[in-house]
Design a protein around this motif. Structure first.
Motif, PDB file in Angstrom:
ATOM      1  N   VAL A 274       0.845  -1.201   0.000  1.00 31.09           N
ATOM      2  CA  VAL A 274       0.000   0.000   0.000  1.00 31.09           C
ATOM      3  C   VAL A 274       0.878   1.249   0.000  1.00 31.09           C
ATOM      4  O   VAL A 274       0.616   2.206  -0.737  1.00 31.09           O
ATOM      5  CB  VAL A 274      -0.936  -0.007   1.220  1.00 31.09           C
ATOM      6  N   ALA A 275       1.940   1.243   0.803  1.00 28.82           N
ATOM      7  CA  ALA A 275       2.823   2.403   0.884  1.00 28.82           C
ATOM      8  C   ALA A 275       3.501   2.677  -0.465  1.00 28.82           C
ATOM      9  O   ALA A 275       3.589   3.828  -0.909  1.00 28.82           O
ATOM     10  CB  ALA A 275       3.872   2.187   1.970  1.00 28.82           C
ATOM     11  N   ARG A 276       3.963   1.611  -1.135  1.00 29.58           N
ATOM     12  CA  ARG A 276       4.601   1.808  -2.443  1.00 29.58           C
ATOM     13  C   ARG A 276       3.591   2.245  -3.494  1.00 29.58           C
ATOM     14  O   ARG A 276       3.919   3.017  -4.402  1.00 29.58           O
ATOM     15  CB  ARG A 276       5.313   0.526  -2.875  1.00 29.58           C
ATOM     16  N   ALA A 277       2.370   1.754  -3.395  1.00 26.65           N
ATOM     17  CA  ALA A 277       1.341   2.180  -4.344  1.00 26.65           C
ATOM     18  C   ALA A 277       1.050   3.674  -4.209  1.00 26.65           C
ATOM     19  O   ALA A 277       0.740   4.349  -5.193  1.00 26.65           O
ATOM     20  CB  ALA A 277       0.061   1.374  -4.129  1.00 26.65           C
ATOM     21  N   LEU A 278       1.153   4.180  -2.984  1.00 27.97           N
ATOM     22  CA  LEU A 278       0.869   5.596  -2.748  1.00 27.97           C
ATOM     23  C   LEU A 278       2.048   6.499  -3.080  1.00 27.97           C
ATOM     24  O   LEU A 278       1.860   7.605  -3.600  1.00 27.97           O
ATOM     25  CB  LEU A 278       0.466   5.806  -1.285  1.00 27.97           C
ATOM     26  N   LEU A 279       3.280   6.040  -2.798  1.00 26.87           N
ATOM     27  CA  LEU A 279       4.439   6.935  -2.874  1.00 26.87           C
ATOM     28  C   LEU A 279       5.536   6.470  -3.807  1.00 26.87           C
ATOM     29  O   LEU A 279       6.534   7.162  -3.973  1.00 26.87           O
ATOM     30  CB  LEU A 279       5.039   7.121  -1.470  1.00 26.87           C
ATOM     31  N   GLY A 280       5.397   5.301  -4.399  1.00 23.74           N
ATOM     32  CA  GLY A 280       6.466   4.826  -5.254  1.00 23.74           C
ATOM     33  C   GLY A 280       7.477   4.010  -4.474  1.00 23.74           C
ATOM     34  O   GLY A 280       7.295   3.731  -3.288  1.00 23.74           O
ATOM     35  N   PRO A 281       8.593   3.614  -5.110  1.00 22.06           N
ATOM     36  CA  PRO A 281       9.509   2.639  -4.519  1.00 22.06           C
ATOM     37  C   PRO A 281      10.584   3.203  -3.594  1.00 22.06           C
ATOM     38  O   PRO A 281      11.398   2.446  -3.080  1.00 22.06           O
ATOM     39  CB  PRO A 281      10.157   2.000  -5.748  1.00 22.06           C
ATOM     40  N   ASP A 282      10.654   4.511  -3.395  1.00 19.97           N
ATOM     41  CA  ASP A 282      11.711   5.097  -2.571  1.00 19.97           C
ATOM     42  C   ASP A 282      11.474   4.746  -1.098  1.00 19.97           C
ATOM     43  O   ASP A 282      10.495   5.196  -0.486  1.00 19.97           O
ATOM     44  CB  ASP A 282      11.737   6.609  -2.757  1.00 19.97           C
ATOM     45  N   TYR A 283      12.387   3.972  -0.524  1.00 16.24           N
ATOM     46  CA  TYR A 283      12.196   3.513   0.852  1.00 16.24           C
ATOM     47  C   TYR A 283      12.356   4.628   1.879  1.00 16.24           C
ATOM     48  O   TYR A 283      11.954   4.452   3.029  1.00 16.24           O
ATOM     49  CB  TYR A 283      13.149   2.351   1.153  1.00 16.24           C
ATOM     50  N   ARG A 284      12.901   5.755   1.501  1.00 13.88           N
ATOM     51  CA  ARG A 284      12.927   6.899   2.420  1.00 13.88           C
ATOM     52  C   ARG A 284      11.521   7.420   2.684  1.00 13.88           C
ATOM     53  O   ARG A 284      11.266   8.021   3.730  1.00 13.88           O
ATOM     54  CB  ARG A 284      13.810   8.005   1.854  1.00 13.88           C
ATOM     55  N   ALA A 291       5.252   2.449   8.661  1.00 12.23           N
ATOM     56  CA  ALA A 291       5.097   2.484  10.119  1.00 12.23           C
ATOM     57  C   ALA A 291       3.732   3.040  10.501  1.00 12.23           C
ATOM     58  O   ALA A 291       3.020   2.471  11.346  1.00 12.23           O
ATOM     59  CB  ALA A 291       6.212   3.328  10.744  1.00 12.23           C
ATOM     60  N   LEU A 292       3.330   4.134   9.880  1.00 16.11           N
ATOM     61  CA  LEU A 292       2.040   4.757  10.205  1.00 16.11           C
ATOM     62  C   LEU A 292       0.879   3.866   9.779  1.00 16.11           C
ATOM     63  O   LEU A 292      -0.091   3.680  10.528  1.00 16.11           O
ATOM     64  CB  LEU A 292       1.938   6.120   9.525  1.00 16.11           C
ATOM     65  N   LEU A 293       0.962   3.302   8.574  1.00 10.63           N
ATOM     66  CA  LEU A 293      -0.126   2.460   8.083  1.00 10.63           C
ATOM     67  C   LEU A 293      -0.217   1.150   8.860  1.00 10.63           C
ATOM     68  O   LEU A 293      -1.311   0.650   9.133  1.00 10.63           O
ATOM     69  CB  LEU A 293       0.060   2.178   6.591  1.00 10.63           C
ATOM     70  N   GLY A 294       0.930   0.576   9.211  1.00 12.19           N
ATOM     71  CA  GLY A 294       0.913  -0.639  10.006  1.00 12.19           C
ATOM     72  C   GLY A 294       0.297  -0.408  11.373  1.00 12.19           C
ATOM     73  O   GLY A 294      -0.507  -1.221  11.859  1.00 12.19           O
ATOM     74  N   ALA A 295       0.664   0.716  11.996  1.00  8.54           N
ATOM     75  CA  ALA A 295       0.074   1.059  13.292  1.00  8.54           C
ATOM     76  C   ALA A 295      -1.426   1.265  13.167  1.00  8.54           C
ATOM     77  O   ALA A 295      -2.211   0.781  14.003  1.00  8.54           O
ATOM     78  CB  ALA A 295       0.746   2.315  13.847  1.00  8.54           C
ATOM     79  N   ALA A 296      -1.856   1.961  12.119  1.00  9.57           N
ATOM     80  CA  ALA A 296      -3.287   2.206  11.926  1.00  9.57           C
ATOM     81  C   ALA A 296      -4.041   0.909  11.641  1.00  9.57           C
ATOM     82  O   ALA A 296      -5.131   0.679  12.184  1.00  9.57           O
ATOM     83  CB  ALA A 296      -3.490   3.195  10.782  1.00  9.57           C
ATOM     84  N   LEU A 297      -3.467   0.035  10.806  1.00  6.67           N
ATOM     85  CA  LEU A 297      -4.141  -1.223  10.457  1.00  6.67           C
ATOM     86  C   LEU A 297      -4.400  -2.075  11.695  1.00  6.67           C
ATOM     87  O   LEU A 297      -5.525  -2.560  11.908  1.00  6.67           O
ATOM     88  CB  LEU A 297      -3.294  -2.004   9.452  1.00  6.67           C
ATOM     89  N   LEU A 298      -3.388  -2.263  12.526  1.00 11.58           N
ATOM     90  CA  LEU A 298      -3.564  -3.119  13.696  1.00 11.58           C
ATOM     91  C   LEU A 298      -4.487  -2.466  14.725  1.00 11.58           C
ATOM     92  O   LEU A 298      -5.251  -3.156  15.407  1.00 11.58           O
ATOM     93  CB  LEU A 298      -2.207  -3.439  14.321  1.00 11.58           C
TER      94      LEU A 298
END
Length: 340
Positions: A274-284, A291-298
């Motif tokens: 989901v994060a890459r779909a929103l922002l592309g492949p840059d891991y920065r 981190a934010l999406l994982g926290a929100a999902l759980l």
């Protein structure tokens, strides 16, 4: 393997900022709902007031003693699993990689069970280091099995599922053979955040905080590793060292979460995509958003777990699996079609 190309450091700053703010707002609302919803519902406006100005009321006691630590544990564990999955997918260049799929969660859970059954006198502070050793051992076993038959994304995932099933069987055998001794581990390995207290927050927060900070510092190295061995070396990366460091941080993040919540699968698989779909492949950008999406999902999954069979609670791991299993099948089929 899936190839990730880093974006320039100045690429799409507005999109990154908007996505981060939206994810942070989503998480804040989820934390509020997590504190508000339960056997005794507390209005959201009262939740925010009691957070700022606690008093002697029963609702204040519920907020500060029961629900706030539970919400924080869910957020910390979700963030750890989300970033762990992103690091694993980057370092292996495998879109199916995650702590659950690669057996890390199962290995960490088995290590904690062994500790409780055979070394019950050890302090709780050792839960995370012991879980780390178990998770790292499981990951090495998965790579050894997959390398023997040819390392491809699907074979690595299948090896992880097989090794994870074997380790889970060993855990079940221990719980049957040493039923009385294993009782102390059932709460920690339940795949849930129910009943978690400030003690669990204090155990989890330092490990997650430090490793998340280190992972963000490693984002540039993950970008290079995601380009492939030859390209990364051509750009000056020390690939063996960097891969080892990133892998250890990924395992440590997953182990910290498992040590407190038990094995919760698929968070680390879904969130990075989901994060890459929103922002592309840059891991920065991918790592902090994961981190934010994982926290929100759980956090939201824990809220849903309380509502499905209220006033009883469904383990949050079951809800996550109900979403994650179809997602895994979809990814596997897409990769199979791409390789055909």
């Amino acid at each position: 393997m899936t190839r990730a190309r880093p974006l320039p450091s100045s690429a799409r700053p507005l999109t990154v900022g908007v996505a981060a703010l939206a994810a942070a707002a989503l998480l804040a609302l989820g934390l509020g709902l997590s504190i508000s919803v339960g056997a005794a519902s507390i209005p959201l406006e009262q939740v925010w007031r009691l957070m700022l100005r606690p008093d002697d009321s029963s609702n204040s006691l519920i907020v500060w003693t029961l629900r706030l630590p539970r919400a924080l544990v869910a957020a910390l564990a979700g963030a750890a699993l989300g970033v762990s999955g992103a690091l694993m997918q980057g370092v292996t260049r495998n879109p199916l990689a995650s702590p659950g799929i690669l057996g890390v969660n199962a290995g960490a859970a088995l290590a904690i069970l062994v500790m409780v059954v055979f070394l019950p006198g050890l302090p709780a502070a050792l839960y995370v280091p012991i879980a780390f050793l178990g998770g790292a051992g499981a990951a090495l076993l998965v790579y050894a099995v997959a390398s023997g038959v040819g390392l491809t994304p699907l074979r690595l995932a299948l090896a992880g599922v097989a090794v994870g099933a074997l380790i889970s069987a060993a855990s079940n055998a221990l719980m049957i053979l040493f039923e009385q001794r294993a009782q102390g581990a059932l709460f920690s390995l339940s795949g849930s955040v129910a009943g978690r207290t400030w003690e669990h927050v204090y155990l989890l927060a330092p490990w997650v905080g430090v490793t998340l900070a280190v992972s963000l510092l490693l984002a540039r190295r993950v970008n290079l590793l995601a380009l492939g061995e030859d390209v990364a070396r051509g750009l000056g990366a020390r690939t063996e060292r960097d891969r080892l460091i990133v892998s250890l941080i990924a395992v440590l993040l997953a182990a910290a979460a498992v040590a407190v919540t038990g094995p919760i699968g698929f968070v680390g698989l879904m969130v990075p995509h989901v994060a890459r779909a929103l922002l592309g492949p840059d891991y920065r950008a991918v790592l902090p958003l994961s981190a934010l999406l994982g926290a929100a999902l759980l956090t939201y999954a824990d809220v849903a777990a309380r509502l499905i069979d209220k006033p009883l609670e469904t383990p949050v791991g079951i809800l996550i699996s109900a979403i994650g299993a179809p997602f895994f099948v979809y990814l596997a089929r897409r990769i199979h079609r791409a390789d055909s």
